[in-house]
Design a protein around this motif. Structure first.
Motif, short mmCIF file in Angstrom:
data_model
loop_
_atom_site.label_atom_id
_atom_site.label_comp_id
_atom_site.label_asym_id
_atom_site.label_seq_id
_atom_site.Cartn_x
_atom_site.Cartn_y
_atom_site.Cartn_z
N HIS A 1 0.83 -1.20 0.00
CA HIS A 1 0.00 0.00 0.00
C HIS A 1 0.87 1.26 0.00
N VAL A 2 0.31 2.32 -0.57
CA VAL A 2 1.03 3.59 -0.69
C VAL A 2 0.25 4.68 0.03
N LEU A 3 0.95 5.45 0.85
CA LEU A 3 0.35 6.61 1.51
C LEU A 3 0.67 7.86 0.69
N LEU A 4 -0.37 8.56 0.29
CA LEU A 4 -0.22 9.74 -0.56
C LEU A 4 -0.70 10.97 0.21
N VAL A 5 0.16 11.95 0.33
CA VAL A 5 -0.14 13.17 1.09
C VAL A 5 -0.19 14.35 0.14
N PHE A 6 -1.22 15.19 0.30
CA PHE A 6 -1.40 16.38 -0.54
C PHE A 6 -1.17 17.63 0.32
N THR A 7 -0.26 18.47 -0.09
CA THR A 7 0.00 19.72 0.62
C THR A 7 -0.39 20.89 -0.27
N ASP A 8 -1.36 21.68 0.19
CA ASP A 8 -1.85 22.82 -0.60
C ASP A 8 -0.86 23.99 -0.45
N VAL A 9 -0.21 24.36 -1.54
CA VAL A 9 0.77 25.46 -1.52
C VAL A 9 0.31 26.61 -2.40
N THR A 10 -0.98 26.70 -2.64
CA THR A 10 -1.50 27.74 -3.53
C THR A 10 -1.14 29.13 -3.02
N GLN A 11 -1.44 29.39 -1.76
CA GLN A 11 -1.14 30.71 -1.20
C GLN A 11 0.36 30.96 -1.11
N ARG A 12 1.12 29.89 -0.78
CA ARG A 12 2.57 30.05 -0.72
C ARG A 12 3.13 30.45 -2.08
N ARG A 13 2.67 29.79 -3.13
CA ARG A 13 3.15 30.11 -4.47
C ARG A 13 2.72 31.53 -4.87
N ALA A 14 1.52 31.94 -4.45
CA ALA A 14 1.08 33.30 -4.76
C ALA A 14 1.97 34.32 -4.06
N ARG A 15 2.31 34.05 -2.79
CA ARG A 15 3.21 34.97 -2.07
C ARG A 15 4.60 34.99 -2.70
N GLU A 16 5.06 33.82 -3.10
CA GLU A 16 6.38 33.76 -3.75
C GLU A 16 6.37 34.55 -5.05
N HIS A 17 5.26 34.45 -5.79
CA HIS A 17 5.15 35.20 -7.04
C HIS A 17 5.14 36.70 -6.77
N GLU A 18 4.38 37.11 -5.75
CA GLU A 18 4.35 38.53 -5.39
C GLU A 18 5.72 39.01 -4.95
N SER A 19 6.41 38.19 -4.16
CA SER A 19 7.76 38.57 -3.70
C SER A 19 8.71 38.68 -4.88
N SER A 20 8.56 37.80 -5.85
CA SER A 20 9.42 37.85 -7.03
C SER A 20 9.17 39.13 -7.82
N LEU A 21 7.89 39.51 -7.95
CA LEU A 21 7.58 40.74 -8.66
C LEU A 21 8.13 41.95 -7.93
N LEU A 22 7.97 41.95 -6.59
CA LEU A 22 8.48 43.07 -5.80
C LEU A 22 10.00 43.17 -5.90
#
Length: 335
Positions: free
Chosen positions: A120-141
């Protein structure tokens, strides 16, 4: 221990195990060797807004609208059991049926068992939507900051190159250079503290008032918002006006006043133009300069090249009279 006690013990252990899994905030799936879902935690159903009956027994690659049916992901998951490998932080961005566009990091490992023969395989999902949005904003800044720093260093270099050295002492050079640098810093402070546009009256008061506030007659005019890309060149022009008045004109030993006023030309159907007037009225007559200095070049080149306008300078016995014509830039025009 009889069968009833054994059942109760197993039931209690199962409830505790399920409680632990359901307490975890990240969505979890347990897959069999064919990548079919055999269990899921509460967070999975809550995150993806799906029902248990639609999930359990379904292939991972058939869930939702096939968002996990990615050839590379299928290949990685298929190697977990036979090769004892793991998938760590495999990123998937997808528009999900019920929750919209999200970005998840998928981590998959073989489920541990004491005999080490788990399929059996344990599959974990980590939501990084907001993190990626912040990283994108930081990159633009960061990109904007780098752009502004490059422009600022270019202006400082230009000031250093344009400051006259012929026939000047080191102290003379330092005095002129530092004066221009302080004017640049004043412009920067307004740009940092202000909004997208800078009020012209505030700019005039900050730049000119510091050198001759008691002799400045600011007639002003209509409210004019100076776009940030125009603040530095206009500041340098006003500084050269004020410095010239302090050395040779109305702000200096000859006494007098400097009158500043402005108006706007043009209507709603055509771009507006700022008409700014600088009028010196010295108490004692002055002598017209015999050559064009660096300050005059900064004024004329700044008006023409940086502001796409023009500067008309006239010297008479009362001092400098200047007329600036500057197209009014809108706030959304970038440097």
């Amino acid at each position: 221990m009889n069968l009833e006690d054994l059942y109760r013990l197993l039931r209690t252990s199962h409830v505790q195990a399920q409680g632990i899994v359901d307490t975890i905030n990240e969505p979890l799936l347990v897959l069999d060797e064919k990548a079919c879902v055999i269990d899921a935690n509460r967070a999975f159903f809550a995150t993806f807004l799906v029902e248990r009956d639609d999930t359990i027994g379904t292939s991972l690659y058939s869930l939702g609208n096939g968002q996990w049916n990615i050839p590379r992901l299928r290949s990685l998951v298929s190697e977990i059991i036979p090769r004892s490998t793991a998938v760590v932080d495999y990123e998937v961005t997808h528009t999900f049926p019920a929750i919209g566009t999200r970005t998840f990091l998928l981590t998959a490992r073989r489920l541990w068992k004491p005999d080490d023969n788990s399929t059996h395989v344990l599959l974990v999902f980590t939501d990084v939507t907001q993190r990626r949005a912040r990283e994108h904003e930081s990159s633009l800044l960061f990109s904007e900051l780098r752009h502004r720093m490059r422009n600022l260093l270019g202006v400082i270099r230009a000031i250093a190159n344009q400051t006259e050295t012929t026939g000047k002492t080191a102290q003379d050079y330092k005095t002129v250079f530092m004066g221009r640098l302080e004017a640049l810093m004043a412009a920067q402070s307004l740009m940092i503290a202000g909004s997208a546009d800078i009020d012209l009256a505030s700019l005039v008061t900050k730049v000119v008032g510091g050198l001759g506030a008691d002799r400045l007659v600011q007639h002003g005019g209509p409210a004019v918002a100076i776009a940030q890309k125009q603040v530095i060149p206009l500041t340098m022009i006003l500084h050269e006006f004020a410095t010239n008045a302090l050395k040779y004109g109305a702000f200096g030993e000859r006494g007098g006043t400097v009158e500043i006023s402005w108006q706007l030309s043009g209507g709603t159907s055509e771009p507006q133009t700022l008409l700014l007037s600088w009028q010196e009225r010295c108490d004692r007559p002055i002598v017209k300069p015999t050559r064009q200095g660096t300050g005059t070049s900064i004024i004329e080149n700044g008006a023409k090249l940086a502001l796409q306008g023009s500067a008309q300078l006239t010297f008479d016995s009362q001092g400098l009279t200047a007329r600036l014509r500057i197209p009014v830039a809108s706030a959304h025009e970038h440097e």
